[in-house]
Design a protein around this motif. Structure first.
Motif, mmCIF file in Angstrom:
data_model
loop_
_atom_site.group_PDB
_atom_site.id
_atom_site.type_symbol
_atom_site.label_atom_id
_atom_site.label_comp_id
_atom_site.label_asym_id
_atom_site.label_seq_id
_atom_site.Cartn_x
_atom_site.Cartn_y
_atom_site.Cartn_z
ATOM 1 N N VAL A 79 -4.471 20.094 -2.810
ATOM 2 C CA VAL A 79 -3.270 19.414 -3.273
ATOM 3 C C VAL A 79 -2.848 18.323 -2.297
ATOM 4 N N GLY A 80 -3.068 18.533 -1.000
ATOM 5 C CA GLY A 80 -2.717 17.502 -0.024
ATOM 6 C C GLY A 80 -3.540 16.242 -0.192
ATOM 7 N N LEU A 81 -4.842 16.400 -0.442
ATOM 8 C CA LEU A 81 -5.708 15.250 -0.666
ATOM 9 C C LEU A 81 -5.292 14.512 -1.937
ATOM 10 N N ALA A 82 -5.013 15.265 -3.001
ATOM 11 C CA ALA A 82 -4.562 14.640 -4.248
ATOM 12 C C ALA A 82 -3.260 13.872 -4.025
ATOM 13 N N PHE A 83 -2.361 14.454 -3.255
ATOM 14 C CA PHE A 83 -1.077 13.813 -2.967
ATOM 15 C C PHE A 83 -1.282 12.495 -2.225
ATOM 16 N N PHE A 84 -2.172 12.489 -1.252
ATOM 17 C CA PHE A 84 -2.447 11.280 -0.473
ATOM 18 C C PHE A 84 -3.029 10.181 -1.353
ATOM 19 N N LEU A 85 -4.015 10.526 -2.176
ATOM 20 C CA LEU A 85 -4.679 9.529 -3.005
ATOM 21 C C LEU A 85 -3.739 8.938 -4.054
ATOM 22 N N ILE A 86 -2.920 9.788 -4.671
ATOM 23 C CA ILE A 86 -2.010 9.298 -5.704
ATOM 24 C C ILE A 86 -0.967 8.355 -5.112
ATOM 25 N N ASN A 87 -0.610 8.576 -3.852
ATOM 26 C CA ASN A 87 0.423 7.756 -3.220
ATOM 27 C C ASN A 87 -0.057 6.385 -2.779
ATOM 28 N N ILE A 88 -1.368 6.152 -2.770
ATOM 29 C CA ILE A 88 -1.886 4.894 -2.244
ATOM 30 C C ILE A 88 -1.231 3.667 -2.901
ATOM 31 N N PRO A 89 -1.085 3.610 -4.237
ATOM 32 C CA PRO A 89 -0.474 2.407 -4.830
ATOM 33 C C PRO A 89 0.981 2.176 -4.417
ATOM 34 N N PHE A 90 1.654 3.245 -3.981
ATOM 35 C CA PHE A 90 3.065 3.116 -3.647
ATOM 36 C C PHE A 90 3.295 2.533 -2.250
ATOM 37 N N TYR A 91 2.258 2.526 -1.399
ATOM 38 C CA TYR A 91 2.438 2.002 -0.049
ATOM 39 C C TYR A 91 2.809 0.524 -0.065
ATOM 40 N N ALA A 92 2.170 -0.255 -0.941
ATOM 41 C CA ALA A 92 2.466 -1.689 -1.024
ATOM 42 C C ALA A 92 3.915 -1.917 -1.460
ATOM 43 N N LEU A 93 4.378 -1.114 -2.422
ATOM 44 C CA LEU A 93 5.761 -1.232 -2.855
ATOM 45 C C LEU A 93 6.706 -0.895 -1.715
ATOM 46 N N ALA A 94 6.375 0.151 -0.959
ATOM 47 C CA ALA A 94 7.234 0.548 0.161
ATOM 48 C C ALA A 94 7.308 -0.558 1.207
ATOM 49 N N ALA A 95 6.173 -1.178 1.507
ATOM 50 C CA ALA A 95 6.148 -2.241 2.518
ATOM 51 C C ALA A 95 7.008 -3.418 2.083
ATOM 52 N N GLY A 96 6.978 -3.740 0.788
ATOM 53 C CA GLY A 96 7.737 -4.882 0.305
ATOM 54 C C GLY A 96 9.207 -4.617 0.147
ATOM 55 N N ARG A 97 9.573 -3.377 -0.187
ATOM 56 C CA ARG A 97 10.964 -3.071 -0.498
ATOM 57 C C ARG A 97 11.686 -2.294 0.590
ATOM 58 N N MET A 98 10.979 -1.529 1.408
ATOM 59 C CA MET A 98 11.629 -0.631 2.352
ATOM 60 C C MET A 98 11.437 -1.027 3.803
ATOM 61 N N GLY A 99 10.528 -1.942 4.088
ATOM 62 C CA GLY A 99 10.324 -2.365 5.454
ATOM 63 C C GLY A 99 9.138 -1.687 6.125
ATOM 64 N N ALA A 111 -0.129 11.415 5.261
ATOM 65 C CA ALA A 111 -1.426 11.749 5.850
ATOM 66 C C ALA A 111 -1.379 13.118 6.524
ATOM 67 N N LEU A 112 -0.291 13.398 7.250
ATOM 68 C CA LEU A 112 -0.151 14.701 7.902
ATOM 69 C C LEU A 112 -0.045 15.820 6.871
ATOM 70 N N LEU A 113 0.657 15.547 5.762
ATOM 71 C CA LEU A 113 0.770 16.571 4.722
ATOM 72 C C LEU A 113 -0.604 16.918 4.159
ATOM 73 N N SER A 114 -1.463 15.929 4.012
ATOM 74 C CA SER A 114 -2.821 16.193 3.537
ATOM 75 C C SER A 114 -3.567 17.093 4.519
ATOM 76 N N LEU A 115 -3.441 16.806 5.814
ATOM 77 C CA LEU A 115 -4.133 17.616 6.824
ATOM 78 C C LEU A 115 -3.558 19.023 6.903
ATOM 79 N N VAL A 116 -2.233 19.134 6.899
ATOM 80 C CA VAL A 116 -1.600 20.448 6.997
ATOM 81 C C VAL A 116 -1.892 21.288 5.755
ATOM 82 N N SER A 117 -1.936 20.661 4.584
ATOM 83 C CA SER A 117 -2.243 21.391 3.353
ATOM 84 C C SER A 117 -3.673 21.928 3.368
ATOM 85 N N TRP A 118 -4.575 21.219 4.049
ATOM 86 C CA TRP A 118 -5.941 21.732 4.204
ATOM 87 C C TRP A 118 -5.998 22.860 5.223
ATOM 88 N N TRP A 119 -5.219 22.737 6.316
ATOM 89 C CA TRP A 119 -5.243 23.719 7.407
ATOM 90 C C TRP A 119 -4.469 24.984 7.077
#
Length: 224
Positions: A79-99, A111-119
């Motif tokens: 689930v952590g890996l799925a969460f990371f991959l699905i969020n990729i398109p939102f990073y550009a929006l965050a950079a433009g709107r949130m700083g 990224a940490l959530l993906s690692l912790v969810s695996w561990w």
């Protein structure tokens, strides 16, 4: 002679966004880098625990986390890996709107959530938990996680960023966009998990959002 009434000053577009969402792009806070790191680590661990409980019960939650759970159930991936991959398109929006600071801390948190969810399954396993208790505890854990991240100008990405972008760009209400996204997740869930699981998932989502509604208020916590 009386002076003519002055036109109200509504401020710039950036000022109006800050009044609605808080100044997410701000970087000058009372938090040190060490305090930010502690909050992100704590929030990620709490979120991973909450998602672990929900995943054990085959429950869902709202937002991208719920979509990641659906992907993990259907395709059998972490689930952590799925969460990371699905969020990729939102990073550009965050950079433009949130700083930049918000985007960087959000990327690190995801990224940490993906690692912790695996561990986490290697050191922590759920043997049994009552479904209602699991929904409530899982919702509270994720709520605490998001609160910790929000107070340090970070998040777990996802639909909230999209909602803010659509409101700024097209005038759609952010709350309605978020609601539509969550309802879509629940509709998809009907084809993936049992109906009873959807009901319990709704309980967990209500607990999570109710917790945030009570505790995440800029008039009670101002970190500038």
């Amino acid at each position: 002679m009386s002076r003519p009434a002055e036109a109200p000053d509504h401020g710039t577009a950036a000022d109006r966004r800050r009044s609605r969402f808080g100044d997410w792009s701000a970087t000058a806070t009372h938090h040190t880098p060490a305090e930010d790191a502690q909050a992100i680590l704590t929030g990620v661990l709490l979120a991973a625990l909450g998602l672990s409980i929900l995943a054990h019960l085959k429950f869902l939650t709202g937002g991208v986390a719920g979509l990641a759970l659906i992907v993990s159930y259907v395709f059998g991936i972490n689930v952590g890996l799925a969460f990371f991959l699905i969020n990729i398109p939102f990073y550009a929006l965050a950079a433009g709107r949130m700083g930049r600071a918000f985007t960087l801390k959000t990327f690190v948190a995801i990224a940490l959530l993906s690692l912790v969810s695996w561990w986490l399954p290697l050191v922590f396993k759920v043997a049994y938990i009552d479904p209602l208790a699991g929904a409530v505890i899982g919702g509270l854990l994720i709520g605490f996680a998001l609160l910790a991240l929000f107070r340090h100008r970070a998040s777990l990405g996802g639909a909230g960023i999209l909602a803010i972008y659509l409101q700024d760009r097209f005038g759609f209400r952010a709350g309605l966009v978020q609601l539509a996204f969550d309802l879509t997740i629940l509709v998809i869930a009907l084809f993936v998990v049992e109906f009873q699981a959807v009901i319990f998932s709704l309980v967990g989502a209500l607990v999570l959002n109710g917790f945030l509604a009570v505790n995440h208020r800029t008039d009670r916590y101002i970190a500038t």
